[in-house]
Each structure stands twice: as C-alpha cells, then as structure tokens.
Design an enzyme around this catalytic site. Structure first.
Site, PDB file in Angstrom:
ATOM      1  N   ASP A 289      11.178 -65.843  11.588  1.00  0.00           N
ATOM      2  CA  ASP A 289      12.323 -65.479  12.396  1.00  0.00           C
ATOM      3  C   ASP A 289      11.680 -65.067  13.750  1.00  0.00           C
ATOM      4  O   ASP A 289      10.590 -64.729  13.728  1.00  0.00           O
ATOM      5  CB  ASP A 289      12.896 -64.560  11.819  1.00  0.00           C
TER       6      ASP A 289
ATOM      7  N   ARG B  62      18.586 -72.064  17.661  1.00  0.00           N
ATOM      8  CA  ARG B  62      19.997 -72.471  17.516  1.00  0.00           C
ATOM      9  C   ARG B  62      20.394 -72.543  15.843  1.00  0.00           C
ATOM     10  O   ARG B  62      21.123 -73.515  15.581  1.00  0.00           O
ATOM     11  CB  ARG B  62      20.604 -73.337  18.382  1.00  0.00           C
TER      12      ARG B  62
END
Lengths: 1141, 372
Positions: free
Chosen positions: A372, A756
């Site tokens: 992440d 995204r």
C-alpha cells in the site's frame, strides 16, 4: 423482548447469554490418523511391535499438540473469564444492581461509568452529558485511538437516573448480528403513555460496542442489544481461513512419496516372504513350528495380515514426530520475531506481532510484494504544505523540522494579495477548512467549560481518524483561523482578529471512500446557510459550476506530481427552502431500515452539486524512514515490488520515484484510462508487450532482473479502470487472453504501480498474480482497512501497525510497526526460517530412512518374519527422545550466515528463492544419503560383528550416534545450547541404554536387551567399528559439500568463505572491516545525494524534503548510484547503511 | 505541530499536559514495558562457533584420518592374522564324510549316532582356545522363534514355571503339563556332544574342555535363575512340569553339578541368547592353557568325537566346530583391518584430490570473493 404491536409474525429468538467463549476443538491431522490406524492394527493383528510401542509416539504427538493448543486455549480462557466475571451495573426495578457480566441478557439496561468498558453491544439511551453524547475510544476493537462521539437516542436522552430509565417503555428492532463494526441499522419505538409510538432510526452512532471504553463522560445508560457471542467484537474473533506455507505443501508431497515407498517396501517383502516360504522346510522347520490356528489360517488373509504387519514395521519411515517438531519450531521460532529489538519502534512503542506462526518460512520465499502507499510507504503523518485559493498560493509560516515556530508574523503570501471578491473568497475558504471536518478537540480536562482565548491557540490537540484533516486544521491555524471546539452543535472558530465566530452545525455528510469527499452544512451567525465540501479533485471538479477551475486544476496537478496529497474545497450557499428540502431527504434516508447506505449515497449525490470552487490544499505525506532502502533491498533480493494505492497516478508515481521503486533509467509504461481512450485496450497491450519483450528476447530476465543494469528497466503504471477492463470477463472468453498478456508485461517490468485501486481490486491483483502459472508466493503489506482484502488474499499478509487503526494488523499474519522492518522480516527472519525448516524437514526424512532402511534389509536375513532389528524401546524413543531435540534446537538457532550479512547482502535471498532447499534434487540427495548410511551401518555391522563374540547379542545395536554427527556436520552456528543438546542427547542415549540393559525390568515379559549394551561397549572391535562406520557414512556428504563449495559455490557459500577469510586475515573483532573496503572504492563515483531529484526520465520532478532524515544521509556508500553499479561485477557488500551509521 | 498528532496515540493516558511535546514524551515513558529485552538469546546473538566445511579445513582432516586409519588398520589386520582359527564342517552331507551315516538322525535315537573326524592342526594354538559350534541356515532370528520364550520362567518365577507365557505356543504345554523351559528356543537346544582328542602316536589323549565360564556372568547370575523353594533339590523344584518335547532329559538333569544345572546350565544360557543372523556360532567349551611352556594345542593330529543328535539336514543347515584363539579385539576378523586400511587410503587419496582442486580453483574463488 416483547413483540411490537402490529408485528405479524414474531419468531421468538433465543438470545445467548453474555459469555464469551473462544476455545477451539483440537484438530486431528493426517498423521494422527496414520498413527491411530497403526495402534489399532497392533491391537487386532499380530504385529512385530506391541501396541505400546506404536501407541507411545502417538500419545506423545497428541500430548504435545494438545499442550500447545491447550496453552493457547488457556490464554483465551483466562481472557474470557476475566471478561465474563467482571462486574456490571444494571438496572432492575428502578435500582442499581451489580452482577457478573456473563449474566447480562438482551434487553437489560446497563449503566457504564467513565473509563469502563462496555460489557456488550448497547444502544445508547442517555448520558450524564446534557447534550446526550458520549465519547468512546475503540482502541481495543480496531485500534483507532481517537475518541469518537456517540449520540443518545433523541427521545431517551432526558432520562438521567435509574427510576426514569426504568420507566421507559420501548421496543427495538434491529438487524441480525453481523461482524461489520461500522454498520448498524435499527429502529426504536418509544411508547409514551398511550400515544402512538415514536419511531427513531438507530445507526452505528447509537451503538456502543463491546470492548470500547467510555471516555470524558461520567456515566451512560444503555440497553443491551447484542450479547455474548453475538456482539460485534465476538463476531470479529472468527478465525480467518488457514494459510499453508509452501514448505508445508512440499512436506506433504514428500510424505506421499514416503508413503509410496512404505507401501512398496511392505509389498516387496510380503511377496518375497511367500516366495521364500514356498519350501515347507523354510516355512516351518522342525525347531520352529506353528500353532494349530496359525496353520489353519486362510493363505490370502495371512498374506494380507503380513502385509499390514510389514506396514507397521516400516511405518517409522514416516516421520510422525516431524509434524510436532515443525509445529514446535514454528511456535517457538515466532518468538524470535517478536523479541527482535531491531523491529521495535520506539516512537509508537510497538513491536512486531505474530498472529500466525505457520508462515515463518514463507517469509523467505516471497517473490512478489504488494504494498500500500499511504501509511505503509509513507508515514501517514501529514504536514500542511500550501493552499491555493483561486490560483493564489499561500504557504504557512516558518516550518522547522515539522514544528511550527509561533513567533512567525503570520502568512507568507507568495502571490500578491488579491483584492475585493478575492478577499471574501479567501475568508470563505479558510472558514470552509475550519468547518468542514470531523476533527475533535481534546481539551485540558479540568477546564471543560471555561474558554481561554489566548491559551487555547496552543493547548488544544486535534483528534481525528483521518490525519489529513488534522493536518488541514492545523495548517489553517497557522494561517490565522483556529478551530476551537464544537459546543451544543455550534462550531466555534477564532479568526484572525481574535474574534470568535459561531456556526451552527446542521448536517454532516460524512466521508466515504467511494464518494471521496465530505460536506458539512452550517448556519452562520448571520443566518446564512452554507454547504462546504472538500474532497479529491476528481470528485469535486465535475460538480463545480463556477470558480477558477483551470488555475486550481493546474496547481493541483503540479502538487500531485510532487507527491503531495491534494484536496479541493468548494461551497454552495443554500436558501432556507433548499435546506429544508435537503433535511427532509436526509431524514428519510436515515430512517430507512434497508439499504440505508445506498439511499444515503443517493441523497448525497443529489445534494452535493453546483458547487463554487474555492481552492485546493496540499498536504505532504512523508516517506517512511528507510522506505527507499527497504524497497531497493527487496528488489535486489529478487522480489518484485508492486505498489497498490487508491491515490492518484501522479502522487503515487512521485512516491515511487522517491522510494526508488522507479529509477531514473526506468522507462515508464502507462496503461491508464487515458491511454485506453486513445487506443483500444488490445492495441495498448500489444504495444506494451512489444516494447517490453524487444530487449528481453534473448536474455532471460528472471534470473538477474534486479541486479543487472545493462538492461532497460521498465516500470508499469496501471489504474483501476484499466485493470477492471482487463479483468472483465468477456462473453467471447478473450479476457483470459488479455489477462495473460497483462501478466506477461508485468513479469517483465521491474516495478509496477497500480493506482486508483478500490480495496477489492487490490485483492484481485494479488489473486491474479497468485494464480498465474508460476504460482509465485505473494506478500501484501498495508496499514488500513482498505488493505485488509489483499492482506487476506496474499500468501502472507503483513499489517503495518499504523495510524489508520489496527484493522490491517488484526487481519494480518504478521504486523510490524514500520515498513522498513519488512527488510529484516524477509531478508533475515524469512531467510533463516526457510533454511531452518527445510533443513529440519530434510533431516527428518533422512534420519528416518537411515533408521528404518536397515530394518528392511534385515528382513532378508530373518526369513521375512517381520523381526525388528531394534528393541522396542529404541523404536519408541528414537523419534521422541533421542533425535528430536537436537534438530529442534538446530532449527531454532541455526544461522548459516550472520544476520548482518543477510541484511547487507539482499541478493542472498535469491539462493533460497523458489523453494530451492526443498526441490526434488535435494530431497532425493538426502534420501540417498539416508539409504547409503543405512547400508553402511547394516552391512558394516553385519561384516564387522559377524565373527566376534558380540554376534550372539539377540539384536544388533546400530550406532545411533551417526545421526548426531550428521546433524553436527550441518550446523553452522554452534552456541552452547547446541552443544548442550547434541551432546546431551548422545549422553542421554548412552545413559538410557545403560539403564535399559542394566536392570531386569519387572514389567517386561522379555529381557532381551539385558546387558547387551555393556557387552558391546566392552568389546574393542565394536568401538573401532563404530568409529569406522561413522567416518564412512559422513564421507560422501563432506566430500559433496566441499566439492560443491569449491567448484560451484553459491552466493551464500561465497559469503561464508569470505567472512571466514576476513576473520582469519584481518581481525576477529572487525569482521566487517574488509567487507566494507570495496564499498569505499565504488563510492568514488557516487556523489549524487540520495534524492529523487536527479531523475532523468520524462517525469522530472522536484520536491523539497523537509525532514533532516534525507539530508543527513549522504550516500557515502553509493546507495543510489546506479551508474556505477555495473562497475563492480559482484557487489560484495551491498548496502552498508545500517552498519555504517 | 507534528507532536500534537503523535499524542493521540495515548489518549487513554489522559495526560493533561498542554503542549504537544510534553504529551509525546509522556507516551514514550509508558512504552518501555513492551520493548523486548536486549539479551543475546532473544536477539539471536549468542556467541557461537561457526565452522564451515571448506577444502582448507577438510584437507588436513582427510590427511589426518588417512594417517591414523591406515596404521590402525594394519595393526588390526596383523592382530587378526595372528589369531589361529580352525573350522570343521561335520554336517556329513558328503557321502565321504564320517558323519554321513548320521545325517538323517532323529531326536530320540538311542544310543546316539556317533562319528569321529580326524584333523590336523598346522600351527600350534598358543593361548587359550575357544571351541565353538556353528550352525548355518538356522533362523534363530525368526520372529516366531525369537519371542517363543518366557523370561520370567527362566528367571525363576514360580507362577511362570507352572503357567508359562502364551508366547511359548505351541511349545507351552505337553500332555497338559507345563513345559519347563517352554518355547521353541529352549525346545530346539543344540544337543550334540563334542569331544576333542589329541592323537599322539596312535594314542588318544582327551583334551580337557571347560564348560563353565562360557556364558555372560550377568546372564548366569541375574537373568537366569532356578525356581526357588524348599531345599535345593531341583527335581522337587521342577515338580509339576515336563521336559521340552525334543529333549531327552528334563532340565534338572542337564548336568551333574548343581551350579550348572537347571536353568543356569551354561550351555542352555548360551543357546537362549538368540543369534541375529541365520549363520552363527556359539561358544561351546574353553580350553585353558595349562602352563607357559607348552602351547594350548600343539600342531599335530587331533580327532573330534561327535555324538550326532542335532538334525540340520531337513532345513539345509550346516554344522561346524570351530577352534579359535582370541586377542584383545576378540576373534578373527580380517574385515575390520581391511576396512580401516581401505577407508584410510580413500581419505588420503581424497585429500590429495582435494588439494589439487584447491590449488587449481581455490585462488580463482578467493579473488572473485573480494572484488578489486
């Protein structure tokens, strides 16, 4: 607890009591079955070993497993009991009663005092605070340390004492218990006298969760709604699906092979037995007659029993205790991870957590890392950088090392002050930022009511679940507008002129990750109603009808490229009618029992339109310390790092450059929506593939992708929309074609950035890679709730104990405080545990082959009569006592290379990649080694002892010692514990043998071993023989090791040799000295600071890193100089950062 | 400031100190407890010896092993060769053999079939001589056979004496009387009688064969015991039992001497220690050296008188008589010496090979290890 009037069908529901039970049922594995079958066989048929012999190991295995599980269970029980027995106040007949928590029932009214935990899920009825709110921390539930505000039911918040509460007559309807902590829908019907009931919606803001703690509120009343195992906390306990490591899988495959060997051995022996027995004088010589029932037995039945008996005899080849040992090794081994001081973070006071110990070795097998961005690569510690109001840029006053110096004079405006309407907009912008958030102010506790104008500017601490918001509010504070507090639904802000402005907070349209924006509706003191909205540019711009969109957009994009997080702010003014409309819409949506979220979203969509754009903000999210170093090390280790983020492309790409995922010479390939709009997906994929494969046609990229520099590096950027296009299954089935092509491109890229991404898409990507044809081992690391799906999906899930709550850490297999700890986790712990466990597994197979193959050979000399070669005591204790402890200790302590070296030299990780130590070649080598040693022992003993006096010992004692020596040979790290255990086990064996043979044991019906051992020890040839056999059996392994090391050394062995070299030639105390020296040489050509600003790729960018961290670490050791990498053919000491500073 | 945010990591502490820095510091204090101990064990930094098998370390080891093993091997080989051993196969399968007539003898032939084999010893046997009998193709290690005994009966347990273990089937009872000693092993006890004569100018001088001291001391004194009871009369003590089927005499009549009779008869004890392999030898008698002037057995002619009772032809077995002296390393065993010499030579040879490899490739490797 009673049906609401008018409810047609009420099914009485049984509510559980408030007891929490988290114990588990013990698991029985294949090995238990196998062993149990053996014991049963021993009981029913005539087998060479007694049921006790077979049963003891089983008992041992079961006992150890049971102890381990029991211990874990006991811990859980203890925790459960503490919870179940803690006293709770609840109200009965208007009086306050103290009872144990477990006696709580659904419908009881409970009183909770400050700093107490809620005993079950409660509907919040009333609080001691006048406004019917209370503050709660859910630290133990999701780790979010911020205080959250909960609201009492409107109609009951007036009840303040026991009698009033007792008089309440109401029914509550709610959904069935479900684990989502943040979702709850229900309805309360309050009956006032005989009037129609008043229905009120209940949402998660009314539900106080078990496990949360009441804060800053004297006491509250609540009605129990979910109890015991139905509480959301208990539902969240439910275990995740079991993950199995690759080592375990290959272990099972080997086990199957051994099972086949076992069966074939038994089969061969059975057949040979009947061939051999076909002559009657062999079957039944005069000296060895059968009994009558034996003679009469059916031949086939007899043959089958014989087969089973052989199975029992040879079944020791299946290492039963291996499972126990492996489990112990994992369980104990995981402690070394938690104990690791280097992985402890001083700032947060968190150390690594191990949630499953089953995957320790998997950490050494990682091929793909999915990370992440926010909170993982970056600190998630936001710093307000600038804001842009209609194109004019404002930068807050002096920032020094993240600390605001308050003596600054105010705002340092870059642009000249705008005039007229601009001024008005500017003020509106600041107010918008001051109002549009869900930040709470933590006051000084003692001075709750009083206001301290001057003081509050400095004293207040902002608390929010989103660090962005805190950064914004603090930034605005520096620009002159201070948010003071929320009191009685009025937000108070202190403006530049030190006046307090009050705004009535009418509605909050809270943030969610789908809308990516939030809004507030406030009423100013002048009576104007404003709607302020802030959110991601992509979700604001389409809703704006006026404002200087172009200037703002330009600025936003510029900021995004620099890696800043941008938010846009917009507003609209509402008239009174518009507002009442809005209010009605919201109210109806909020009251809905079903699909409330969906309806709310629709309403929000309707309300948040026709904005006037005010400006944008930029917040910097700093890279975590050593993130770049970690990523570089991982790449050198041959691990592919993918960044999956919900952030926008430019920001994410900037972060990737900063953390050296992309380098200067990385050619970026884009697979984004924009590009797909220009060309078709098919063409884009085709082009990319062509580009990527052009260079690599002849060269195999896989082997050296991280180290080689002469090859073009490719970085791929893909966005969520493009990904969903690729993943979409099309009717004609060509999607798999796209998928394959996409995978092919990915495989050839050194780094991939997915931006995204929705949380589910992250999991999709992980799954896609996981199931691709090489079946690589994947690791996902993240810190937020949005990473949970990929953490659960990947082979190994790692949670960063971060600021976005503990959800990721709770769902992960391992949790670490910082991203940088991943390096040690994989390169050191993973590597160690992989080496350790693979050695453990191979050794177990080896030692059992070694042990039981002579047994097989012996059958040829005892007329295939299933006579055991060893005494039953040795058969029983061999695996449990004599041999298991040394290997267990070995598998806990072994360090074939020092941890420092492993960290310094990430490429060593490649040596163990792809399950290298458990390949078939290695497995067969070990098996053959076992067979060789077995043959040496057996025939050695046969020939040596044949003619001597010792022959007449009923049974031959094989020199067990060999197993210890074999292990000793493989141990590279001899601590006193290893010495103690290895020689201790040997000693134990001798002492046991002396005891076993030295006494007439009254409980045994045979005394075959009596004095045999002593006789053997007292004979010279036996000693000479043992020494000889040990030498011979160790010879091939030593030879192989030496030759391989000399002629075809692996990287690991080279390092070992060199570090040895160093120790010999330089000094024992500075083994690193010589390792570093070449590094200095190569650093001559590295005078570029470790900044990403040198990037020469087309995405040139510059960001000012304000932290000291980046400037004080000049890359003396050639940290980032890619161009001189190729100069040193083999980098002896990769990254000397840790050791040198 | 930045610290403000940090502070909310510990809101529960409720530290009401205004100013972010102070709160952050307070949080740090509470943290210390969770920090892992910095001990060598927990940090996996225990001092350790780290041996690595390289050519450099193994080479000397190989040479040393070679240098040690070869002399040992030679020593063992010489010792083994100095051991005198003489072996006669008296099975009598060949028609020319004097024992051929006894080949199909049965258990209960009375009087026993006897035969005499003459042989010549080329060398004299200097020290004490051990006389063995050897059997081939006799599966004393067959599982059914091995377990067919009752050790507690042999240990003198009275209840086991009258009620032997089930393991002894089908040699447990005979005509409803318990067999003592029960089981297949005892039942098949070797019962040939061997006598040795020295032939000196056609006069046969018997050679004294000592029958005591052939079993292990512990077996004779601890493991095997006669049943206890009133008096020492073995006949009375074995009352109620019957002899094994194949035995001509009951167990209490094995020998005339009371301390070598019953279960503690040494021939019996030796037989009861089952052999691990189908070809085995068991100690039968000892021949002690009488004085220092004469060898125990002089070179010359001898004859072996055999009371041939034990049938082996039915299972293709062989019977041997072995005379052997022993040394510090037991009986004759040339294999051990040869094996030592072989292994020593191999090690030496490998050492040389490794040395060559080390010299040829070693330099290349070390130079590659440390670049520049």
């Amino acid at each position: 607890r009673e049906p609401p009037p008018g409810a047609e069908a009420y099914i009485p529901q049984r509510f559980p009591d408030n007891r929490i039970v988290s114990s588990k049922v013990p698991i029985f594995s294949f090995i238990h079955l196998d062993k149990s079958a053996e014991v049963i066989l021993c009981l029913i048929i005539d087998t060479p070993t007694s049921p006790v012999t077979s049963g003891l190991p089983l008992l041992f295995v079961i006992t150890v497993t049971a102890i381990k599980q029991g211990y874990e269970d006991w811990l859980r029980h203890k925790a459960d009991n503490a919870i179940n027995h803690c006293p709770v106040h609840f109200i009965q007949h208007g009086k306050l009663v103290r009872k144990q928590s477990r006696k709580l029932r659904v419908g009881d009214i409970v009183m909770v005092k400050e700093d107490e935990k809620f005993p079950c899920d409660l509907i919040f009825l009333s609080s001691s605070r006048g406004d019917g709110t209370c503050f709660v921390t859910t630290t133990s539930l999701d780790g979010e340390s911020s205080q959250k505000t909960y609201y009492a039911v409107q109609d009951t918040k007036a009840f303040h004492n026991e009698q009033e509460i007792d008089a309440l007559h109401a029914t509550i309807e709610c959904e069935q218990p479900q684990p989502d902590l943040y979702k709850f829908v229900g309805r309360i019907n309050v009956y006032h006298d005989r009037n129609e009931p008043i229905a009120r919606p209940l949402g998660s803001e009314n539900l106080l969760l078990r496990g949360a703690t009441l804060k800053n509120t004297e006491k509250i009343f609540g009605v129990a709604i979910y109890t015991g195992m139905e509480t959301k906390m208990a539902l969240n306990y439910q275990s995740k699906s079991q993950k199995r490591s690759a080592v375990e899988k290959s272990m099972n495959v080997f086990l199957v092979v051994y099972l086949c060997i076992l069966v074939s051995k038994a089969l061969i022996n059975t057949i040979l037995k009947y061939v051999w027995q076909s002559e009657p004088f062999r079957d039944e010589p005069w000296y060895n007659q059968k009994t009558e029932p034996e003679r009469k037995r059916n031949l086939f039945l007899q043959a089958f029993t014989d087969f089973l008996a052989f199975m029992v005899l040879f079944n020791y080849i299946i290492p039963v205790s291996m499972y126990v040992t492996v489990e112990m090794q994992k369980f104990l081994g995981s402690y070394f991870i938690t104990w690791d001081e280097e992985m402890f973070d001083e700032d947060t006071g968190e150390g690594p957590l191990v949630n499953t110990s089953d995957l320790n070795e998997e950490l050494g097998q990682i091929e793909y890392v999915f990370t992440d961005k926010t909170g993982t690569l970056t600190e998630n510690n936001m710093e307000f950088v600038e804001c842009c109001i209609e194109g004019h840029v404002y930068v807050p006053d002096v920032i020094c090392n993240g600390q605001v110096l308050h003596d600054g004079t105010g705002i340092d405006m870059i642009d000249s002050s705008p005039g007229g309407s601009g001024k008005e907009r500017e003020e509106l912008f600041f107010r918008a930022l001051c109002l549009c958030h869900t930040v709470q102010v933590k006051d000084d506790d003692s001075v709750d009511g009083l206001k301290k104008n001057d003081f509050s500017r400095k004293s207040c601490i902002y608390i929010s679940s989103s660090p962005d918001e805190v950064a914004l509010v603090e930034g605005i504070q520096r620009l002159g507008y201070t948010y003071l507090r929320l009191k009685d639904n009025h937000m108070e802000i202190l403006n530049r002129e030190n006046n307090i402005e009050k705004f009535e907070l009418l509605e909050v349209l809270s943030f969610d990750s789908v809308r990516r924006r939030m809004s507030v509706i406030v009423k100013s003191s002048t009576g104007d109603i404003f709607l302020f909205c802030k959110g991601a540019d992509s979700s604001i711009f389409p809703r704006v009808k006026e404002g200087k969109i172009d200037q703002v957009r330009a600025r936003v994009e510029r900021n995004a490229v620099e890696g800043l997080r941008t938010l846009c702010v917009a507003y609209k003014k509402l008239t009174a009618e518009e507002y009442s409309n809005v209010q009605k819409l919201l109210q109806s949506a909020k009251l809905a029992l079903q699909d409330r979220d969906k309806k709310l979203a629709e309403v929000y969509e309707k309300i948040e339109t026709d904005f006037i754009l005010l400006g944008a903000t930029a917040v910097e999210d700093r890279l975590q310390e050593k993130a770049a170093d970690t990523i570089e090390a991982l790449q050198k280790a041959g691990i592919k790092v993918w960044v999956l983020t919900g952030d926008k492309m430019e920001t994410a790409a900037a972060t990737c450059y900063a953390c050296k995922l992309f380098r200067r010479n990385t050619q970026l390939l884009e697979l984004t929506t924009k590009k797909i709009e220009e060309q078709s997906l098919h063409d884009v994929l085709f082009d990319l593939r062509k580009t990527v494969l052009r260079d690599n046609g002849s060269l195999t990229r896989d082997t050296f992708s991280g180290l080689s520099t002469d090859m073009q590096d490719y970085g791929l950027i893909i966005d969520g929309a493009a990904l969903s296009l690729i993943m979409k299954t099309r009717q004609d089935g060509s999607s798999s074609n796209y998928r394959d092509r996409f995978l092919e491109i990915c495989r050839n890229c050194s780094a991939v950035l997915c931006c995204r991404m929705a949380p589910l898409q992250k999991a999709q990507i992980v799954k896609l890679i996981k199931l691709s044809k090489e079946h690589p081992i994947t690791l996902a690391i993240g810190d937020g709730a949005n990473d949970v799906s990929m953490i659960l999906e990947a082979h190994v899930g790692i949670g960063v104990i971060g600021k976005e709550g503990r959800q990721a850490a709770r769902n992960s297999d391992y949790a670490i405080p910082k991203f940088k700890h991943l390096k040690k986790m994989l390169l050191v712990h993973g590597h160690f545990y992989y080496v350790r466990i693979s050695e453990l597994v191979q050794y177990f197979f080896y030692k059992n082959v070694c042990f039981i193959f002579p047994q097989f050979l012996y059958q040829f000399f005892c007329g295939f009569s299933q006579q055991t070669l060893y005494d039953t005591a040795y058969l029983t204790l061999y695996n449990i006592c004599f041999t298991s402890l040394p290997i267990l200790l070995y598998s806990l302590m072994e360090q074939h290379i020092s941890a420092e070296t492993l960290k310094r030299e990430p490429s060593l990780y490649r040596d163990v990649a792809k399950n290298a130590l458990l390949r078939w070649r290695v497995f067969i080598y070990w098996t053959f080694l076992g067979v060789f040693d077995a043959v040496v022992f057996f025939f050695g003993a046969y020939l040596l002892l044949d003619n001597t006096v010792v022959t007449s010992n009923g049974q031959v004692i094989t020199p067990y010692n060999i197993f210890f020596f074999q292990l000793a040979l493989d141990t590279h790290y001899w601590t006193w514990i290893n010495h103690f255990v290895i020689w201790g086990s040997l000693l134990f064996y001798i002492v046991f043998s002396l005891l076993w043979g030295g006494i007439i044991w009254p409980f045994l019906n045979y005394q075959r071993m009596y004095y045999v051992f002593m006789q053997m020890l007292s004979s010279g040839p036996a000693w000479l023989g043992i020494i000889l056999l040990i030498t011979v059996s160790l010879l091939p392994d030593v030879l192989k090791k030496v030759l391989c090391r000399q002629l075809w050394p692996t990287a690991t062995e080279r390092i070992q040799n060199a570090s040895r070299h160093c120790r010999e030639h330089i000094s024992e105390f500075t083994p690193l000295a010589c390792l570093k020296s070449p590094r200095y040489r190569s650093s001559d050509c590295s005078n570029s600071p470790a900044r990403r600003s040198n990037s020469h790729s087309k995405k040139v960018m510059f960001t000012q890193w304000k932290g000291v961290d980046y400037s004080v670490l000049p890359s003396v050791f050639g940290y980032s100089n890619k161009h001189c990498r190729s100069s040193a053919g083999y980098h002896y000491s990769g990254s000397g950062l840790e050791t040198s500073i | 400031g930045k610290k403000n945010y940090k502070a909310d990591g510990h809101p529960s502490g409720g530290v009401g100190v205004p100013g972010g820095g102070a709160v952050g510091g307070g949080g740090g204090g509470a943290v210390k407890t969770r920090k892992p101990d910095n001990t060598a064990f927990k940090q996996q930094r225990l001092p350790a010896w780290q041996p690595i098998l390289t050519a450099g370390t193994v080479l000397p080891a190989f040479f040393i092993i070679g240098l040690i093993f070869i002399p040992i091997g030679i020593g063992i080989f010489v010792t083994s060769n100095n051991i005198r051993e003489y072996e006669i196969d008296y099975t009598g399968t060949e028609p020319s053999s004097p024992c051929n007539k006894c080949l199909n003898v049965s258990w209960d032939s009375t009087p026993p079939c006897t035969c005499t084999i003459n042989f010549t010893l080329e060398h004299s046997f200097e020290s004490n001589v051990f006389m063995y009998y050897g059997l081939s193709n006799f599966y004393q290690n067959h599982r059914r056979y091995v377990k067919s005994r009752d050790d507690s009966q042999l240990n003198g347990d009275n209840s086991s004496l009258l009620n032997p273990s089930k393991e002894c089937e089908p040699y447990r009872t005979n005509e409803d009387k318990p067999i003592a000693p029960c089981g297949a092993i005892a039942n098949s006890m070797f019962n040939d009688t061997l006598e040795l004569y020295r032939i000196d100018n056609d006069t046969r001088t018997p050679i004294t064969l000592i029958k005591k001291g052939i079993a292990w001391w512990t077996d004779k004194n601890v493991k095997f015991r006669n049943p206890t009871g009133d008096g020492n009369n073995l006949t009375a003590l074995f009352q109620g039992t019957t002899k094994p089927v194949n035995w001509p005499k009951p167990v209490y009549m094995l020998d005339s001497e009371p301390d070598n009779n019953g279960f503690i008869n040494e021939d019996f004890i030796v037989w009861m220690r089952t052999a691990a392999l189908p070809t085995f030898r068991k100690l039968y008698r000892l021949i002690e050296r009488k004085n220092n002037l004469q060898p125990t057995l002089q070179a010359g002619k001898y004859s072996l008188d055999i009371a041939y009772n034990y049938p082996v032809h039915s299972f293709d077995g062989r019977k041997r008589m072995i005379l052997s002296t022993i040394s510090w390393m037991g009986g004759k065993n040339p294999f051990l010496g040869i094996a030592y010499i072989t292994v020593g030579s191999i090690c030496f040879f490998l050492g040389v090979v490794l040395l060559i490899i080390h010299h040829k490739y070693g330099n290349r490797n070390t130079s590659a290890d440390i670049p520049n």
